[in-house]
Write an enzyme that holds these catalytic residues in place. Sequence first.
Site, PDB file in Angstrom:
ATOM      1  N   GLU A   1       0.834  -1.211   0.000  1.00 32.87           N
ATOM      2  CA  GLU A   1       0.000   0.000   0.000  1.00 32.87           C
ATOM      3  C   GLU A   1       0.868   1.260   0.000  1.00 32.87           C
ATOM      4  O   GLU A   1       0.559   2.233  -0.663  1.00 32.87           O
ATOM      5  CB  GLU A   1      -0.962  -0.002   1.189  1.00 32.87           C
ATOM      6  CG  GLU A   1      -2.111  -0.997   1.056  1.00 32.87           C
ATOM      7  CD  GLU A   1      -1.710  -2.431   1.348  1.00 32.87           C
ATOM      8  OE1 GLU A   1      -0.600  -2.650   1.876  1.00 32.87           O
ATOM      9  OE2 GLU A   1      -2.501  -3.344   1.045  1.00 32.87           O
TER      10      GLU A   1
ATOM     11  N   HIS B   1     -12.130  -5.618   7.818  1.00 35.43           N
ATOM     12  CA  HIS B   1     -12.760  -5.373   6.518  1.00 35.43           C
ATOM     13  C   HIS B   1     -13.993  -4.498   6.694  1.00 35.43           C
ATOM     14  O   HIS B   1     -14.913  -4.555   5.891  1.00 35.43           O
ATOM     15  CB  HIS B   1     -13.154  -6.689   5.837  1.00 35.43           C
ATOM     16  CG  HIS B   1     -11.999  -7.573   5.516  1.00 35.43           C
ATOM     17  ND1 HIS B   1     -11.434  -8.426   6.438  1.00 35.43           N
ATOM     18  CD2 HIS B   1     -11.271  -7.727   4.380  1.00 35.43           C
ATOM     19  CE1 HIS B   1     -10.424  -9.071   5.884  1.00 35.43           C
ATOM     20  NE2 HIS B   1     -10.292  -8.670   4.640  1.00 35.43           N
TER      21      HIS B   1
END
Lengths: 405, 325
Positions: free
Chosen positions: B60, B130
């Site tokens: 990321e 999530h």
Amino acid sequence: MTNPNNVSLNLSHALEFIDGHALNIPTITLLDQNGNLIDGAHAPELDKDTALRIYDTMRFIRLLDERMQAAQRQGRISFYMQCLGEEAAVTASAAALKDDDMIMAQYREQAALAYRGFTLEQFMNQMFSNEKDLGKGRQMPIHYGSNELNYLTISSPLGTQIPQATGYAYGQKLKHIDAKTGELNSQIDAVTICYFGEGAASEGDFHAGLNMAAVHGSPVIFFARNNGYAISTPADEQFKGDGIAARGVGYGIKTIRVDGGDALAVYAATKLAREIASKNGEPVLIESIAYRLGAHSTSDDPSGYRSKDEEAQFRDNCPIERFKKWLLNQGWLDLSEDDAVKEKLREDILNALKVAEKVAKPPLEDLISDVYDTPIPALQKQYEELKEHILQNPDAYPTTAGRIK
Amino acid sequence: MAKMNMLHAINSALDITMAEHPQACIFGEDVGYFGGVFRATSGLQEKYGKHRVFNTPLTEQGILGFANGLAAFGAPALAEIQFADYIFPAFDQIVNESAKFRYRSGNEFNVGNLTIRTPYGGGIAGGLYHSQSPEAYFAHTPGLKLVVPRNPYQAKGLLRSCIKDDNPVIFFEPKRLYRASVGEVPEDDYSIPLGKAEIVREGKDVTLLAWGAQMEILEQAADKAESAGISCEVIDLRTILPWDVETIAQSVMKTGRLVISHEAPITNGFGAEIAATIQQECFLHLESPILRVCGLDTPYPLALEKEYVPDALKIFAAIKKSVEF
């Protein structure tokens, strides 16, 4: 033979680990300390003008560093970082590039910026964060940047420029890719060089940036300045393995290690690196082995972590003197003028310093501009309130009160 | 107009952008041929090639570092972070780099071409990692813009504005609604201005404010309230940074009451900023304290999600509390 794991399967039946130093990457050196070409070494093509410009830049930066280090000690600027000991590595690598190539530096590469043509006044304006500073007085001294000279503004967080260089270089490459075939249409006209120290190579951004550059084929030259110390941490406490160069090999990047005190070797390696990057559209890693002669910054005191003997050993190997001797050997340098030029430069630097420190600080508008392309309503409101407050208490804010429109 | 779900709408906005700029690039984990784990980028690699729509290694911080560089070069950089929960490794590149590029360089350089897309929020049985809504972390950083759409029409129009905006923008996509929300969306290009809230239902007794997936919950609560004889003004904030103080303040001056709802934990959530500002702007008009119905100050749970979330019933309870104060 390759497989889905993207490694060549060289099957073996002997259970042996590969040693971390097994690569034993050589260090390319061309000049000895007396400026003589070492037997068997080949000098790169380097014309007299370029060679003299490299020398002039190194000498200028040495003098600027000395003066500004002293200026910090006198309390005239808040902070400084010298290039001391690495002048050849930075200047000669910058000299091997083209003007359109992007330079993404860490912070100790003022020589590259000087080589590009950043003026003495521009250096001073940044260090005194006055209203003529291109960065509008927002960053500490030495955080230079210039769009015109393709030199990305320095950022204090370490290593962040490494994956950015990968992305920037990818943009430079994309211009040359055929949309239909996906092949490179032509040689890439501009590439990116990314400077960082061996300490920054411990940051996650280093690994992210190199891996992405390798996978996506970004034409970027990663220039690792292994100068022995990351602030006070010596390289043997920074990493194991065969330097930063071994990591380049690990990422599948063409890699070379050079003697960073040898301007000729650095120039030759960077020239070749640029050719590979622009021709193939792929990254290259150069590890420069030099020694940071000065402190990390003016906030640091190296006597706390290294001996005088160690420093003296490297002080004798001055990269500027080494290149100067080569120039003399070439018959390209007239020594009779050298001292006079130095004296003149010293005067120029002192005069520029005196001028820059008297230039006004940036106006109040510069406090809120450039956060966004245009100030957002909340910020505009805060600004109006601040202006009103300053106008009511002008004596407390002498820098800006008299200049509010 | 065509019927589209939110993924189709996002895909359409990206498609228009890719056709418009020859150097625009879409990149992130699995976004290439596969089209992303949610398929938001389906078909785009076939259309625009592997050099402009590509998978990245799983990094990321690498994605955002690369994106900052590409945007600084001048190419529209459309970066995807697969889940907003995984944006934190890129936090430094976003808050220290993207956000400050223009300011620190005195406008010598900027990354206005950067748009970060990332699915956020709960309701998919995704547990701790999530389901997060990390907008407040970024709302504390000058230099960024933050946008959250509530349905497919909004998603396409707002995403196009994010891409055209000359500042780095994070576009939080409510993943629970990716396929669940379907509506009429123009196939052609259009955009919805940033920084403007939308009054989606007018009312007179209490103002309800949320964004993204929480808008659906807010409307359910407003329906319950209507049945109980309470008239709700429902507002979608749409842009969290910079946020539309004026529209909210005007509404609160009219209704005298405000209930804010978001999925993220209540403490230091963006609702706190709104409450503080509206209290200052509307102090003499308020009939009751500003209330917040938000996530608890716990990580987002899995098994007890129903209890955790700020659902319509909790919001309805807050509405009653507000009007009965």
